[in-house]
Scaffold this active site. Structure first.
Site, PDB file in Angstrom:
ATOM      1  N   GLY A  47     -39.009  -0.744  28.079  1.00 17.96           N
ATOM      2  CA  GLY A  47     -39.202   0.041  26.903  1.00 17.96           C
ATOM      3  C   GLY A  47     -39.311   1.034  26.311  1.00 17.96           C
ATOM      4  O   GLY A  47     -38.470   2.188  25.937  1.00 17.96           O
ATOM      5  N   GLU A 101     -44.152  -1.043  20.699  1.00 15.60           N
ATOM      6  CA  GLU A 101     -42.932  -1.591  20.998  1.00 15.60           C
ATOM      7  C   GLU A 101     -41.956  -0.393  21.327  1.00 15.60           C
ATOM      8  O   GLU A 101     -41.310   0.491  20.546  1.00 15.60           O
ATOM      9  CB  GLU A 101     -42.208  -2.775  20.656  1.00 15.60           C
ATOM     10  CG  GLU A 101     -42.016  -3.790  20.685  1.00 15.60           C
ATOM     11  CD  GLU A 101     -41.667  -4.634  22.188  1.00 15.60           C
ATOM     12  OE1 GLU A 101     -41.712  -3.487  23.340  1.00 15.60           O
ATOM     13  OE2 GLU A 101     -41.164  -5.811  22.252  1.00 15.60           O
ATOM     14  N   ASP A 105     -36.323  -6.984  17.970  1.00 15.06           N
ATOM     15  CA  ASP A 105     -35.147  -8.056  17.794  1.00 15.06           C
ATOM     16  C   ASP A 105     -35.878  -9.110  16.525  1.00 15.06           C
ATOM     17  O   ASP A 105     -35.869  -9.173  15.760  1.00 15.06           O
ATOM     18  CB  ASP A 105     -34.705  -8.050  19.293  1.00 15.06           C
ATOM     19  CG  ASP A 105     -33.066  -8.993  19.292  1.00 15.06           C
ATOM     20  OD1 ASP A 105     -33.080  -9.263  17.592  1.00 15.06           O
ATOM     21  OD2 ASP A 105     -32.446  -8.978  19.968  1.00 15.06           O
ATOM     22  N   LYS A 133     -35.038  -4.021  14.634  1.00 19.58           N
ATOM     23  CA  LYS A 133     -33.574  -5.223  14.002  1.00 19.58           C
ATOM     24  C   LYS A 133     -33.239  -6.071  12.946  1.00 19.58           C
ATOM     25  O   LYS A 133     -33.602  -7.171  12.956  1.00 19.58           O
ATOM     26  CB  LYS A 133     -32.831  -5.815  15.157  1.00 19.58           C
ATOM     27  CG  LYS A 133     -32.325  -4.617  15.989  1.00 19.58           C
ATOM     28  CD  LYS A 133     -31.592  -6.159  17.505  1.00 19.58           C
ATOM     29  CE  LYS A 133     -30.546  -5.139  18.406  1.00 19.58           C
ATOM     30  NZ  LYS A 133     -30.346  -5.707  19.771  1.00 19.58           N
ATOM     31  N   PHE A 154     -26.256  -4.250  20.153  1.00 15.02           N
ATOM     32  CA  PHE A 154     -27.329  -4.043  21.889  1.00 15.02           C
ATOM     33  C   PHE A 154     -27.080  -2.519  22.357  1.00 15.02           C
ATOM     34  O   PHE A 154     -25.996  -1.928  22.206  1.00 15.02           O
ATOM     35  CB  PHE A 154     -26.738  -4.701  23.161  1.00 15.02           C
ATOM     36  CG  PHE A 154     -27.587  -5.018  23.574  1.00 15.02           C
ATOM     37  CD1 PHE A 154     -29.239  -6.306  24.423  1.00 15.02           C
ATOM     38  CD2 PHE A 154     -27.721  -4.332  25.226  1.00 15.02           C
ATOM     39  CE1 PHE A 154     -29.664  -5.618  25.163  1.00 15.02           C
ATOM     40  CE2 PHE A 154     -28.838  -4.421  25.907  1.00 15.02           C
ATOM     41  CZ  PHE A 154     -29.312  -4.867  26.221  1.00 15.02           C
ATOM     42  N   VAL A 155     -28.829  -1.937  22.493  1.00 14.80           N
ATOM     43  CA  VAL A 155     -28.822  -0.112  22.468  1.00 14.80           C
ATOM     44  C   VAL A 155     -29.322  -0.564  23.894  1.00 14.80           C
ATOM     45  O   VAL A 155     -29.838  -1.091  24.226  1.00 14.80           O
ATOM     46  CB  VAL A 155     -29.275   0.428  21.276  1.00 14.80           C
ATOM     47  CG1 VAL A 155     -28.471   0.617  19.887  1.00 14.80           C
ATOM     48  CG2 VAL A 155     -30.680  -0.126  20.947  1.00 14.80           C
TER      49      VAL A 155
HETATM   50  P1  5GP Z   1     -37.398  -9.472  20.589  1.00  9.95           P
HETATM   51  O1  5GP Z   1     -38.586 -10.649  20.989  1.00  9.95           O
HETATM   52  O2  5GP Z   1     -38.544  -8.847  19.629  1.00  9.95           O
HETATM   53  O3  5GP Z   1     -36.619 -10.381  20.202  1.00  9.95           O
HETATM   54  O4  5GP Z   1     -37.596  -8.703  21.968  1.00  9.95           O
HETATM   55  C1  5GP Z   1     -38.260  -7.762  21.931  1.00  9.95           C
HETATM   56  C2  5GP Z   1     -37.580  -7.198  23.240  1.00  9.95           C
HETATM   57  O5  5GP Z   1     -36.019  -7.759  23.536  1.00  9.95           O
HETATM   58  C3  5GP Z   1     -37.398  -5.365  23.218  1.00  9.95           C
HETATM   59  O6  5GP Z   1     -38.462  -5.432  23.667  1.00  9.95           O
HETATM   60  C4  5GP Z   1     -36.188  -5.391  24.268  1.00  9.95           C
HETATM   61  O7  5GP Z   1     -36.380  -5.331  25.858  1.00  9.95           O
HETATM   62  C5  5GP Z   1     -35.645  -6.010  24.324  1.00  9.95           C
HETATM   63  N1  5GP Z   1     -34.197  -6.153  23.464  1.00  9.95           N
HETATM   64  C6  5GP Z   1     -34.068  -6.336  22.457  1.00  9.95           C
HETATM   65  N2  5GP Z   1     -32.191  -5.758  21.405  1.00  9.95           N
HETATM   66  C7  5GP Z   1     -32.346  -4.583  22.297  1.00  9.95           C
HETATM   67  C8  5GP Z   1     -31.250  -3.435  22.441  1.00  9.95           C
HETATM   68  O8  5GP Z   1     -30.477  -3.816  21.668  1.00  9.95           O
HETATM   69  N3  5GP Z   1     -31.574  -3.200  23.259  1.00  9.95           N
HETATM   70  C9  5GP Z   1     -32.587  -3.524  24.779  1.00  9.95           C
HETATM   71  N4  5GP Z   1     -32.094  -2.733  25.725  1.00  9.95           N
HETATM   72  N5  5GP Z   1     -33.402  -4.454  24.810  1.00  9.95           N
HETATM   73  C10 5GP Z   1     -33.503  -5.162  24.293  1.00  9.95           C
END
Ligand code: 5GP
Length: 178
Positions: A47, A101, A105, A133, A154-155
């Site tokens: 990403g 990153e 999220d 977020k 979600f984006v």
């Molecule tokens: P975390 O471990 O912080 O919960 O999630 C991070 C990963 O989740 C990001 O690197 C991404 O791959 C995915 N992710 C979280 N929210 C989104 C979103 O809104 N869109 C997309 N495409 N991926 C997300």
């Protein structure tokens, strides 16, 4: 304005102009903070690839680039664990590491990677996220540089995917329905 695709309805959230301006601001701050040092910029695959490629062009200190592959999501739902599927190809000991990153999220991915990296003995470790977020997580997760804070939506676009699609969009869009 909405854009109908065969699978998703997308609503533009961040324009190319907004993104370009923010990347320049981040690059300037990072260049000031690391003046006189050499950076190792580590992109979290996949990403971050588009953000990283713009960001490094806005950073004015010498740097090297490496990538780590980590995944925690399938579709829009967390699969509940983080996996390193492609490790670094360089040693980070005694180096100034900036982890880049796409989006933070829950913060689990970045926490996990920071723990793994810390054990490898970098001179310093900071995190730069294109999107964050903050509503989703408790704020103990550390992110040193943030492009934009967004809500729970979600984006996709600018490197971010939905089941491997839409990464190539030059802007960020909110997924309205899928
Ligand atoms: P975390 O471990 O912080 O919960 O999630 C991070 C990963 O989740 C990001 O690197 C991404 O791959 C995915 N992710 C979280 N929210 C989104 C979103 O809104 N869109 C997309 N495409 N991926 C997300």
């Amino acid at each position: 304005m909405t854009q109908e695709t065969s699978q998703l309805e997308l609503f533009p959230l961040l324009t190319e102009e907004q993104i370009a301006k923010k990347v320049q601001e981040l690059g300037k701050r990072i260049s000031e903070d690391y003046r006189g040092k050499e950076l190792l910029v580590v992109g979290v695959l996949k990403g971050s690839f588009m953000f990283l490629s713009d960001l490094v062009r806005a950073i004015k200190v010498p740097l090297a680039i490496n990538f780590i592959g980590a995944s925690s999501y399938v579709g829009t739902k967390s699969s509940g664990y983080i996996r390193i599927n492609h490790d670094l190809t360089t040693n980070i000991k005694d180096r100034h590491v900036l982890l880049v990153e796409d989006i933070v999220d829950t913060g689990e991915t970045i926490d996990y990677l920071c723990d793994v990296f810390t054990l490898r003995g970098p001179a310093s470790l900071k995190v730069c996220a294109f999107l964050s977020k903050p509503e989703v997580r408790d704020m103990s997760h550390r992110v040193d540089y943030v492009g934009f804070e967004i809500g729970k939506e979600f984006v996709v676009g600018y490197g971010l995917d939905f089941n491997e699609k839409y990464r190539e969009l030059p802007y960020v869009a909110k997924v309205l329905k899928h």
